[in-house]
Design a protein around this motif. Structure first.
Motif, PDB file in Angstrom:
ATOM      1  N   TRP A 224       0.812  -1.213   0.000  1.00  0.00           N
ATOM      2  CA  TRP A 224       0.000   0.000   0.000  1.00  0.00           C
ATOM      3  C   TRP A 224       0.853   1.273   0.000  1.00  0.00           C
ATOM      4  N   ILE A 225       2.050   1.207   0.577  1.00  0.00           N
ATOM      5  CA  ILE A 225       2.931   2.372   0.525  1.00  0.00           C
ATOM      6  C   ILE A 225       3.237   2.729  -0.928  1.00  0.00           C
ATOM      7  N   LYS A 226       3.606   1.733  -1.708  1.00  0.00           N
ATOM      8  CA  LYS A 226       3.991   1.989  -3.098  1.00  0.00           C
ATOM      9  C   LYS A 226       2.780   2.329  -3.964  1.00  0.00           C
ATOM     10  N   ALA A 227       1.656   1.626  -3.747  1.00  0.00           N
ATOM     11  CA  ALA A 227       0.464   1.901  -4.552  1.00  0.00           C
ATOM     12  C   ALA A 227      -0.056   3.313  -4.327  1.00  0.00           C
ATOM     13  N   ALA A 228       0.152   3.841  -3.116  1.00  0.00           N
ATOM     14  CA  ALA A 228      -0.327   5.181  -2.784  1.00  0.00           C
ATOM     15  C   ALA A 228       0.672   6.275  -3.157  1.00  0.00           C
ATOM     16  N   GLY A 229       1.782   5.899  -3.790  1.00  0.00           N
ATOM     17  CA  GLY A 229       2.712   6.911  -4.267  1.00  0.00           C
ATOM     18  C   GLY A 229       3.866   7.207  -3.351  1.00  0.00           C
ATOM     19  N   GLY A 230       4.222   6.245  -2.494  1.00  0.00           N
ATOM     20  CA  GLY A 230       5.375   6.409  -1.627  1.00  0.00           C
ATOM     21  C   GLY A 230       6.434   5.368  -1.911  1.00  0.00           C
ATOM     22  N   GLU A 231       7.540   5.450  -1.186  1.00  0.00           N
ATOM     23  CA  GLU A 231       8.595   4.438  -1.235  1.00  0.00           C
ATOM     24  C   GLU A 231       8.864   3.980   0.195  1.00  0.00           C
ATOM     25  N   ASN A 232       9.085   2.704   0.364  1.00  0.00           N
ATOM     26  CA  ASN A 232       9.361   2.172   1.695  1.00  0.00           C
ATOM     27  C   ASN A 232      10.780   2.557   2.102  1.00  0.00           C
ATOM     28  N   ALA A 233      10.893   3.307   3.187  1.00  0.00           N
ATOM     29  CA  ALA A 233      12.215   3.743   3.640  1.00  0.00           C
ATOM     30  C   ALA A 233      13.040   2.583   4.188  1.00  0.00           C
ATOM     31  N   ALA A 234      12.376   1.531   4.655  1.00  0.00           N
ATOM     32  CA  ALA A 234      13.078   0.375   5.216  1.00  0.00           C
ATOM     33  C   ALA A 234      13.684  -0.451   4.089  1.00  0.00           C
ATOM     34  N   THR A 235      14.920  -0.870   4.282  1.00  0.00           N
ATOM     35  CA  THR A 235      15.612  -1.665   3.272  1.00  0.00           C
ATOM     36  C   THR A 235      15.615  -3.147   3.599  1.00  0.00           C
ATOM     37  N   VAL A 236      14.914  -3.533   4.667  1.00  0.00           N
ATOM     38  CA  VAL A 236      14.823  -4.938   5.045  1.00  0.00           C
ATOM     39  C   VAL A 236      13.516  -5.507   4.512  1.00  0.00           C
ATOM     40  N   SER A 237      13.359  -6.820   4.596  1.00  0.00           N
ATOM     41  CA  SER A 237      12.176  -7.497   4.082  1.00  0.00           C
ATOM     42  C   SER A 237      11.436  -8.191   5.212  1.00  0.00           C
ATOM     43  N   GLY A 238      10.082  -8.120   5.159  1.00  0.00           N
ATOM     44  CA  GLY A 238       9.268  -8.853   6.119  1.00  0.00           C
ATOM     45  C   GLY A 238       8.561  -7.978   7.130  1.00  0.00           C
ATOM     46  N   ASN A 239       7.609  -8.599   7.835  1.00  0.00           N
ATOM     47  CA  ASN A 239       6.834  -7.923   8.871  1.00  0.00           C
ATOM     48  C   ASN A 239       7.528  -7.986  10.224  1.00  0.00           C
ATOM     49  N   HIS A 240       7.256  -6.969  11.039  1.00  0.00           N
ATOM     50  CA  HIS A 240       7.724  -6.952  12.428  1.00  0.00           C
ATOM     51  C   HIS A 240       9.221  -7.247  12.524  1.00  0.00           C
ATOM     52  N   ARG A 241      10.001  -6.551  11.717  1.00  0.00           N
ATOM     53  CA  ARG A 241      11.443  -6.741  11.746  1.00  0.00           C
ATOM     54  C   ARG A 241      12.062  -5.872  12.831  1.00  0.00           C
ATOM     55  N   PRO A 242      12.870  -6.461  13.729  1.00  0.00           N
ATOM     56  CA  PRO A 242      13.510  -5.673  14.783  1.00  0.00           C
ATOM     57  C   PRO A 242      14.518  -4.695  14.194  1.00  0.00           C
ATOM     58  N   THR A 243      14.604  -3.522  14.803  1.00  0.00           N
ATOM     59  CA  THR A 243      15.553  -2.523  14.322  1.00  0.00           C
ATOM     60  C   THR A 243      15.950  -1.634  15.493  1.00  0.00           C
ATOM     61  N   THR A 244      16.706  -0.602  15.208  1.00  0.00           N
ATOM     62  CA  THR A 244      17.162   0.336  16.228  1.00  0.00           C
ATOM     63  C   THR A 244      16.818   1.760  15.806  1.00  0.00           C
ATOM     64  N   PHE A 245      16.838   2.651  16.783  1.00  0.00           N
ATOM     65  CA  PHE A 245      16.605   4.054  16.455  1.00  0.00           C
ATOM     66  C   PHE A 245      17.692   4.558  15.514  1.00  0.00           C
ATOM     67  N   GLU A 246      18.921   4.120  15.743  1.00  0.00           N
ATOM     68  CA  GLU A 246      20.034   4.569  14.911  1.00  0.00           C
ATOM     69  C   GLU A 246      19.807   4.191  13.443  1.00  0.00           C
ATOM     70  N   GLN A 247      19.273   2.994  13.221  1.00  0.00           N
ATOM     71  CA  GLN A 247      18.994   2.575  11.849  1.00  0.00           C
ATOM     72  C   GLN A 247      17.893   3.432  11.231  1.00  0.00           C
ATOM     73  N   ILE A 248      16.860   3.715  12.022  1.00  0.00           N
ATOM     74  CA  ILE A 248      15.770   4.544  11.512  1.00  0.00           C
ATOM     75  C   ILE A 248      16.267   5.952  11.208  1.00  0.00           C
ATOM     76  N   ALA A 249      17.142   6.466  12.069  1.00  0.00           N
ATOM     77  CA  ALA A 249      17.713   7.798  11.819  1.00  0.00           C
ATOM     78  C   ALA A 249      18.534   7.804  10.532  1.00  0.00           C
ATOM     79  N   THR A 250      19.205   6.699  10.248  1.00  0.00           N
ATOM     80  CA  THR A 250      19.969   6.592   9.008  1.00  0.00           C
ATOM     81  C   THR A 250      19.037   6.569   7.804  1.00  0.00           C
TER      82      THR A 250
END
Length: 354
Positions: A224-250
């Motif tokens: 739905w992100i792409k269909a609505a005209g956006g791009e997924n900022a996350a470069t990982v694949s899958g649901n509920h993927r663990p990450t860090t604030f530092e990665q999100i800031a990057t």
């Protein structure tokens, strides 16, 4: 098919006009059940497995959270005898379909007792995973694997469910839903395709804050992100993927959408330092019968909501509140009040619980 102008408005559009009920759906809710001479029929599930299903099943165990509202939409709420859902988790579901209060609630595929299902004479089981379906079928329970990760797969799962139910109502409602989804995705594509790549916001979807988990690519969220005209900022694949604030800031997303149940940020939260938060682009996703951002039939509403969020000028003519009202009337036969609409858009529960 383009959206039709909303009655009484010169520049607002609605994809779910109430008038459609008088044409495409009128016969669906007045027609008797389809006549079948056989006592059972074969339905192919989402893994491609042919499953013999009792004609017009009357006792269903729906053990996949997202699928329960599909059964409600297809007119089978009264057939759900066991459900993964609970009133405390999905108050809108039990509000619009109070018959579910009679069902056994909170039963999951990994904890279900097959002997209990057999004792209840369950004649159809719905699960999200193929392995779960295989295991239950070996024990004599007709089970369909129903999970999907794309819009075309979702439409396939809805058609599969309608065929399993075996009613004219279910088949016609599935057809109307497909028509509306095709119309909306066609309109979105026609407008989004004209946008330069630089104008497509990079969007991050946060599923939970504690633990910190995001939804990546190859998911319904990514769809739905792409269909609505956006791009997924996350470069990982899958649901509920663990990450860090530092990665999100990057990743530094332009827009952050948080799940409906994600709590408010503490005053000291590092997320407040993100440019997206400081620019007012930290947004909570709506939640109705099911969370719009995940895997229910309210995906139709999610696509429109996201398009208006990402590109407000390009989609200013779409009337979100009216489409929400029409969707619930058309597919759930429930008349939302203005307060109900505001609550759903704000991911709040009904004013009164069932």
């Amino acid at each position: 098919m383009r959206a039709l102008p909303l009655s009484g408005s010169k520049n607002r559009r609605s994809f779910l006009l109430a008038g459609l009920l008088g044409t495409a759906l009128a016969g669906a809710f007045l027609s008797p059940l389809s006549a079948h001479s056989a006592q059972a029929r074969t339905v192919v599930d989402m893994s491609g497995t042919p499953v013999e299903i009792k004609d017009n099943p009357t006792a269903i165990a729906d053990l996949w959270f997202a699928h329960n509202e599909l059964l409600v939409m297809l007119g089978a709420a009264d057939k759900i005898k066991v459900t993964a859902e609970k009133p405390s988790d999905r108050p809108w579901l039990f509000k619009i379909a109070p018959v579910l209060l009679k069902a056994e609630t909170g039963v999951h595929p990994d904890t279900v007792n097959p002997e209990d299902l057999l004792a209840r004479h369950i004649d159809l089981v719905i699960v999200p995973q193929r392995g779960q379906a295989d295991a239950l079928r070996k024990l004599g329970l007709p089970t369909l694997h129903a999970q999907y990760t794309t819009v075309p797969q979702m439409l396939q799962s809805i058609d599969m469910t309608a065929e399993a139910l075996g009613t004219q109502q279910a088949r016609e409602v599935a057809g109307v839903y497909r028509q509306k989804m095709d119309a909306l995705t066609t309109l979105l594509h026609s407008r989004v395709a004209k946008l330069p790549a630089a104008s497509r916001p990079r969007v991050l979807h946060i599923a939970t804050l504690n633990p910190l988990q995001i939804d990546g690519q190859n998911t319904m969220i990514d769809t739905w992100i792409k269909a609505a005209g956006g791009e997924n900022a996350a470069t990982v694949s899958g649901n509920h993927r663990p990450t860090t604030f530092e990665q999100i800031a990057t990743w530094n997303p332009d827009i952050v959408i948080v799940g409906p149940t994600v709590g408010e940020l503490d005053a000291s939260s590092p997320f407040r330092s993100l440019p997206a938060f400081q620019k007012g682009k930290w947004v909570r996703n709506p939640q109705g019968v099911f969370p719009w951002d995940r895997y229910g039939c309210e995906e139709l509403l999610q696509l429109e909501w996201a398009a208006k969020l990402f590109h407000p000028a390009e989609f200013a003519d779409l009337d979100m509140r009216q489409d929400l009202r029409n969707f619930y009337q058309t597919f759930f036969h429930y008349a939302l009040t203005d307060d109900d609409i505001s609550r759903i858009l704000a991911a709040q529960p009904p004013a009164s619980t069932p």
